[in-house]
Structures are given as C-alpha cells and as structure tokens.
Design a protein around this motif. Structure first.
Motif, PDB file in Angstrom:
ATOM      1  N   GLU A 431       0.838  -1.211   0.000  1.00 61.37           N
ATOM      2  CA  GLU A 431       0.000   0.000   0.000  1.00 61.37           C
ATOM      3  C   GLU A 431       0.870   1.257   0.000  1.00 61.37           C
ATOM      4  O   GLU A 431       0.597   2.216  -0.735  1.00 61.37           O
ATOM      5  CB  GLU A 431      -0.908   0.013   1.243  1.00 61.37           C
ATOM      6  N   GLU A 432       1.920   1.234   0.821  1.00 64.33           N
ATOM      7  CA  GLU A 432       2.750   2.432   0.933  1.00 64.33           C
ATOM      8  C   GLU A 432       3.454   2.740  -0.388  1.00 64.33           C
ATOM      9  O   GLU A 432       3.589   3.900  -0.763  1.00 64.33           O
ATOM     10  CB  GLU A 432       3.755   2.269   2.071  1.00 64.33           C
ATOM     11  N   VAL A 433       3.884   1.693  -1.091  1.00 64.00           N
ATOM     12  CA  VAL A 433       4.515   1.922  -2.396  1.00 64.00           C
ATOM     13  C   VAL A 433       3.472   2.441  -3.392  1.00 64.00           C
ATOM     14  O   VAL A 433       3.705   3.417  -4.105  1.00 64.00           O
ATOM     15  CB  VAL A 433       5.180   0.636  -2.940  1.00 64.00           C
ATOM     16  N   MET A 434       2.295   1.800  -3.405  1.00 62.26           N
ATOM     17  CA  MET A 434       1.253   2.202  -4.366  1.00 62.26           C
ATOM     18  C   MET A 434       0.854   3.665  -4.177  1.00 62.26           C
ATOM     19  O   MET A 434       0.591   4.384  -5.132  1.00 62.26           O
ATOM     20  CB  MET A 434       0.017   1.315  -4.222  1.00 62.26           C
ATOM     21  N   MET A 435       0.840   4.091  -2.932  1.00 61.75           N
ATOM     22  CA  MET A 435       0.385   5.450  -2.659  1.00 61.75           C
ATOM     23  C   MET A 435       1.425   6.505  -3.046  1.00 61.75           C
ATOM     24  O   MET A 435       1.148   7.699  -2.986  1.00 61.75           O
ATOM     25  CB  MET A 435      -0.092   5.572  -1.214  1.00 61.75           C
ATOM     26  N   VAL A 440      -2.822   7.583  -7.395  1.00 55.18           N
ATOM     27  CA  VAL A 440      -3.445   6.786  -6.328  1.00 55.18           C
ATOM     28  C   VAL A 440      -3.654   7.648  -5.088  1.00 55.18           C
ATOM     29  O   VAL A 440      -2.711   8.208  -4.537  1.00 55.18           O
ATOM     30  CB  VAL A 440      -2.561   5.565  -5.968  1.00 55.18           C
ATOM     31  N   SER A 441      -4.907   7.721  -4.659  1.00 51.17           N
ATOM     32  CA  SER A 441      -5.215   8.489  -3.458  1.00 51.17           C
ATOM     33  C   SER A 441      -5.147   7.581  -2.230  1.00 51.17           C
ATOM     34  O   SER A 441      -4.572   7.942  -1.205  1.00 51.17           O
ATOM     35  CB  SER A 441      -6.614   9.084  -3.607  1.00 51.17           C
ATOM     36  N   LEU A 442      -5.743   6.402  -2.354  1.00 45.99           N
ATOM     37  CA  LEU A 442      -5.766   5.474  -1.218  1.00 45.99           C
ATOM     38  C   LEU A 442      -5.745   4.059  -1.757  1.00 45.99           C
ATOM     39  O   LEU A 442      -6.361   3.776  -2.797  1.00 45.99           O
ATOM     40  CB  LEU A 442      -7.034   5.704  -0.380  1.00 45.99           C
ATOM     41  N   ALA A 443      -5.041   3.177  -1.055  1.00 41.15           N
ATOM     42  CA  ALA A 443      -4.994   1.776  -1.480  1.00 41.15           C
ATOM     43  C   ALA A 443      -5.198   0.873  -0.276  1.00 41.15           C
ATOM     44  O   ALA A 443      -4.682   1.148   0.806  1.00 41.15           O
ATOM     45  CB  ALA A 443      -3.649   1.476  -2.140  1.00 41.15           C
ATOM     46  N   ALA A 444      -5.961  -0.177  -0.480  1.00 41.35           N
ATOM     47  CA  ALA A 444      -6.112  -1.213   0.552  1.00 41.35           C
ATOM     48  C   ALA A 444      -5.823  -2.548  -0.120  1.00 41.35           C
ATOM     49  O   ALA A 444      -6.450  -2.898  -1.121  1.00 41.35           O
ATOM     50  CB  ALA A 444      -7.521  -1.197   1.114  1.00 41.35           C
ATOM     51  N   VAL A 445      -4.847  -3.263   0.433  1.00 40.72           N
ATOM     52  CA  VAL A 445      -4.408  -4.513  -0.191  1.00 40.72           C
ATOM     53  C   VAL A 445      -4.847  -5.690   0.665  1.00 40.72           C
ATOM     54  O   VAL A 445      -4.652  -5.692   1.887  1.00 40.72           O
ATOM     55  CB  VAL A 445      -2.870  -4.494  -0.376  1.00 40.72           C
ATOM     56  N   VAL A 446      -5.457  -6.682   0.026  1.00 39.45           N
ATOM     57  CA  VAL A 446      -5.901  -7.879   0.742  1.00 39.45           C
ATOM     58  C   VAL A 446      -5.509  -9.113  -0.063  1.00 39.45           C
ATOM     59  O   VAL A 446      -5.189  -9.020  -1.254  1.00 39.45           O
ATOM     60  CB  VAL A 446      -7.441  -7.891   0.962  1.00 39.45           C
ATOM     61  N   GLY A 447      -5.560 -10.255   0.609  1.00 43.71           N
ATOM     62  CA  GLY A 447      -5.338 -11.514  -0.091  1.00 43.71           C
ATOM     63  C   GLY A 447      -6.679 -12.103  -0.485  1.00 43.71           C
ATOM     64  O   GLY A 447      -7.611 -12.109   0.315  1.00 43.71           O
ATOM     65  N   VAL A 448      -6.760 -12.572  -1.728  1.00 45.35           N
ATOM     66  CA  VAL A 448      -7.980 -13.271  -2.144  1.00 45.35           C
ATOM     67  C   VAL A 448      -7.591 -14.698  -2.525  1.00 45.35           C
ATOM     68  O   VAL A 448      -6.483 -14.934  -2.985  1.00 45.35           O
ATOM     69  CB  VAL A 448      -8.671 -12.548  -3.338  1.00 45.35           C
TER      70      VAL A 448
END
Length: 511
Positions: A431-435, A440-448
């Motif tokens: 998330e920190e890299v993506m932001m 990118v304003s906000l990112a939330a990363v999850v496992g699917v």
C-alpha cells in the motif's frame, strides 16, 4: 565457543567424500564445500571483514549458497540472506538497514536480472564496500556487473581456522516485515540456529548416511535454510538443489536421486499431486519424511498425499523470529491433520491476550513462544523488539486454538498478512509503495483465494481526483516498483472504502 559452520565442518571431517550437494549433473563432496567456504573466509579477512561484520548474500538454490553462507560464518561474520526477487531499491534498503559491508550476488538470468539489480542496489548503499558477482557460467572469472567470485578466490588458501564465536553472537539476520511496514532484520544467534537444526535432526529419524534431501524451498528463507540445508549438512545427508519449483521436475528428481526427505509449502504438495493425477507422472517410492510449513495445508491435500504416497505430511509452525521451527506434528506421537502439532523439544508455547495475559483452555488466543529458538531481537530496533518480547516470551501475532492434548491450530494469520505461493506479502508495504503513485489516493491490499498460489494479492484503489489511471497501467507500474511476488495482480477501483469510525479500513469487508 560455538559456530554454526560446525554443521559443515564436522561432516567434512567425518565423510569428506560423501556427496553434500547435487545440482543437475554436478555432485560436490563435503570436502569441496568446506574448502571453498574456507577460501571465502580468507577472502573476507583479506578485505578487512571479520567478526561481527554483516555480509549480504543474494542467491537462489545454487552451490554458491552454501559456499558463501558457511564462508561468512567461518570468518565470524553475520550472514544477511536476501530474497532473490527484490528490486534494486529494496536491495539498497536491506544493505543499509543491516549495515552490510559486502554483497555476494548471483549474476542472474534474462528472466531474473539479479546481477543488475544487485549492482544498482549496492551502488546506492553508502556503507557497503565490496561487491562480488556469483557468475551464471560455472567458474567464469569475469562479469559485466563487477568482480567475479572465482577471480576473487584465486590464490586464497583452502584452509582457514574458523573464528570462535560465542553462542549468542549473531549468525544470521533474516528479514521479515512482521505485520507492520518496512522489513526488519531478526537477529538469530549461532545457538538459535544450531539448536534448531539439532532438534529438527532429532525429530526425523536418519537413514545412517543414506538421507537425500530435496532443497526447493529457498535457502534464503529460514524454513529451507534450517530444516533442509543445515539439518541435512548436520547429518551428512545429500542435498539436491532445485532453484525453481516445477512439480513434474521435482517428482522426476525425487525418483532419480532417491529422495528420502521433502519439505515444502502446501501449494507445492498440491501441484505435485495434481501432476500425478492428471498426467500419470511416476511418483517416488523412497520418500520417508514429508514436512509442510509456511501456511496451513488444506485437509484434502493431506488426505490425498497420504493415499498417494503412503506417508502423511507432518505439519509444523514457526517464524523467522523463531529460527524458525517452534512446533511440529512429531513422529512417535499421533499426527493430527490440520494442526501444527506440539512445541518442539526445549520450546514452550502458550496462548495470550492483547495484554500478554495467559489464555487458559482451548482459546483462541495469540501464540507466544519461549525457548532456545527465540531471536535476540530486531537489528537496530529496540522499540520494535520490546513490543514483541517480554520475559523471554515472543508474541507471534498469530491467533490459534489448542486442544486437550496440547496440539495447536492456527486460525488467523498475523493480522492481514498474505501468503502468496509460500512468500509472505505484507499489505501495508505494498500500500505504501502504491500510494507514491500520483494517480493513487488510497490503497487497501488484501489476499484473495487463488487456486495454485494459495492467495493472490488484490488492491482496492481510490484514484486521485481527475486521474484517468487504468488497471493495466497501475499493475505495470507496481511490477516495476516491487518484487515479483508482491505486486497486486488484481486491481479494483472504488469511490469509497469501508472504514471504522477512527478511519481504519475494514479489510475483512473487502476480502
């Protein structure tokens, strides 16, 4: 006095001609591994590197790995193994954070340009003074990326008096992100690592000198390093190196080399079984011990494996911070599929709540561990160490239950960690890299859930106002910025994300 390199030296003395390493058509005896490791130790000393210095090693499962690993230990220095998928900026971070004085880096291949990434990472790391290339062409004395390993070893003596390190000197620094942000280096002592190999050796009966281990788990990870390389060398076994897992190739090698011991992550077992059932690939009949860790094995896979191979998979549990083995389904006790067994010899486990208070009965609670396997702490991070360590106990962040017989079952991985193909992916780091991307304003990363990798990395993204960023563009950008196992393969743009009153993203609603 205690030095982890004894696991190699003892076997080199007792069985100098015994095959230590098999790699393709190469068969290398213990005496040779020890001799090259001595030359590496002499090389380090000649460059002013010795006791207490840190030396990084970025190398897949190749004969170079034990040469360099044990050479660093013999010199009294500390090994800092690096994941071979790291990008150059990530390599710089690890070199700086660990105060590494030198980097031994595999040259790589067109698919994995590790030499180039390593060189760039080294150039940007201020305190790192020496760069040695481990050439892809055997015995090559030149490389476009810098000084060749073989040229550097030229003229180095094949004998070396191993530095007498103390039991609690640091042998290895293994990087782990835990559950927060940037990777931290777990400092593991000679005693931590040696005891873990000794106990692992004791848990699985040896076939007096006829043991053959398949090393497909990365040796730069604690699981492969301790349970395969160090335990294998300790008992004078033959260790067959496989740099990349491929199910058909793994089965073929097992048959050809008469492999008796296999350690893997659940997805490897799943892939091999799928191959046997789909293509009728021959299965080995020499396998005596199969162990799994890194993630919980689906019970269906455990059942299928036992029916197919005639032996059960023994599941265990541990972390980089615990050297790594903490608990196991041990031979001589009933195996309980779906559990991670009971604590290994010399180690205690208990369940605690968020205030460190002991949880009685079956829980659930957070696993805390105490024993000879607990790290010294995170290198250069006293606050982070104090958060997870108290009175000798280490809190894991993993939630588990415990049955009446003392068998533990993991119910939730530490907070939100994703395990993709056996590699730990820490959402916050991604998330920190993506932001840092302007779109990118906000990112939330999850496992699917994912059929073969266990989990896939998915990012929910809120774009910055006016941004026309597409999914493909963002995925391509992430691929440039992060190691191959980390970057999100699936991106979903949203206008809002579910949050708590305090503004924490509710990840459980996104999964």
């Amino acid at each position: 006095m205690l030095n982890l390199s004894i696991v190699l030296e003892d076997s080199a003395r007792n069985t100098p001609d015994g095959t230590a390493i098999v790699f393709g058509d190469m068969r290398l005896p213990y005496s040779m591994i020890d001799t090259v490791a001595n030359q590496v130790a002499n090389l380090l000393v000649s460059r002013g590197i010795g006791e207490g210095d840190k030396v990084a090693l970025a190398c897949p499962n190749l004969p170079y790995f034990p040469f360099v690993y044990f050479g660093i230990l013999k010199a009294g220095a500390t090994v800092v193994p690096l994941n071979v998928l790291l990008q150059s900026r990530e390599i710089t971070y690890h070199l700086d954070d660990s105060d590494a004085k030198a980097l031994f880096c595999f040259e790589g291949s067109p698919e994995l340009p590790l030499g180039r990434r390593g060189r760039e990472g080294f150039e940007a790391a201020e305190g790192c003074e020496h760069f040695f290339v481990l050439p892809a062409t055997p015995l090559a004395t030149e490389s476009e990326h810098g000084e060749s390993f073989w040229a550097a070893l030229d003229g180095m003596s094949p004998t070396f008096e191993t530095v007498q390190t103390a039991p609690d000197d640091t042998a290895v620094i293994l990087y782990t992100s835990g559950t927060t942000g940037r990777p931290k280096g777990a400092e593991l002592t000679h005693q931590n690592m040696l005891m873990n190999a000794l106990v692992s050796d004791r848990m699985f009966p040896s076939d007096e000198g006829k043991d053959t281990y398949l090393a497909v788990l990365p040796l730069f990870h604690s699981f492969g390093q301790t349970t395969v390389m160090n335990t294998g060398f300790l008992r004078g076994a033959t260790v067959v190196l496989m740099p990349r897992f491929d199910p058909a190739e793994a089965l073929e090698i097992m048959v050809k080399e008469k492999v008796t011991f296999f350690a893997g992550v659940p997805t490897m077992y799943w892939a091999m079984l799928t191959k046997i059932h789909a293509d009728g690939v021959a299965k080995p009949d020499t396998l005596r011990v199969a162990v799994a860790g890194g993630a919980s094995s689906p019970v269906e896979v455990l059942k299928d494996f036992e029916q197919t191979f005639g032996i059960g998979i023994l599941e265990g549990y541990g972390l980089s911070e615990t050297s790594p083995v903490a608990s196991f389904n041990q031979l001589g006790r009933p195996t309980k599929p779906g559990t991670v067994g009971t604590p290994i010899w010399g180690v205690e486990m208990k369940l605690i709540d968020s205030d460190w208070k002991t949880v009685e009965g079956e829980g659930p609670g957070e696993i805390a561990i105490r024993g000879h396997n607990i790290m010294k702490g995170y290198y250069g991070r006293p606050e982070a160490s104090a958060e997870v360590m108290r009175d000798g106990w280490f809190r894991t962040g993993d939630i588990a239950t415990r049955d009446a017989d003392g068998y533990y079952s993991i119910i939730d991985r530490a907070k939100d960690m994703i395990i993709r193909g056996g590699f730990n992916v820490y959402p916050r780091e991604v998330e920190e890299v993506m932001m840092t991307h302007e779109g990118v304003s906000l990112a939330a990363v999850v496992g699917v859930p994912h059929g073969s990798h266990g989990e896939e990395v998915k990012a929910y993204v809120i774009r910055t106002p006016g941004s026309e960023l597409t999914e493909d563009e963002l995925i391509a950008w992430c691929k440039q910025m992060m190691a191959a196992y980390k970057y999100p393969r699936i991106i979903e743009f949203r206008d809002t994300l579910p949050m708590t009153a305090t503004g924490k993203i509710l990840k459980r609603e996104l999964r």
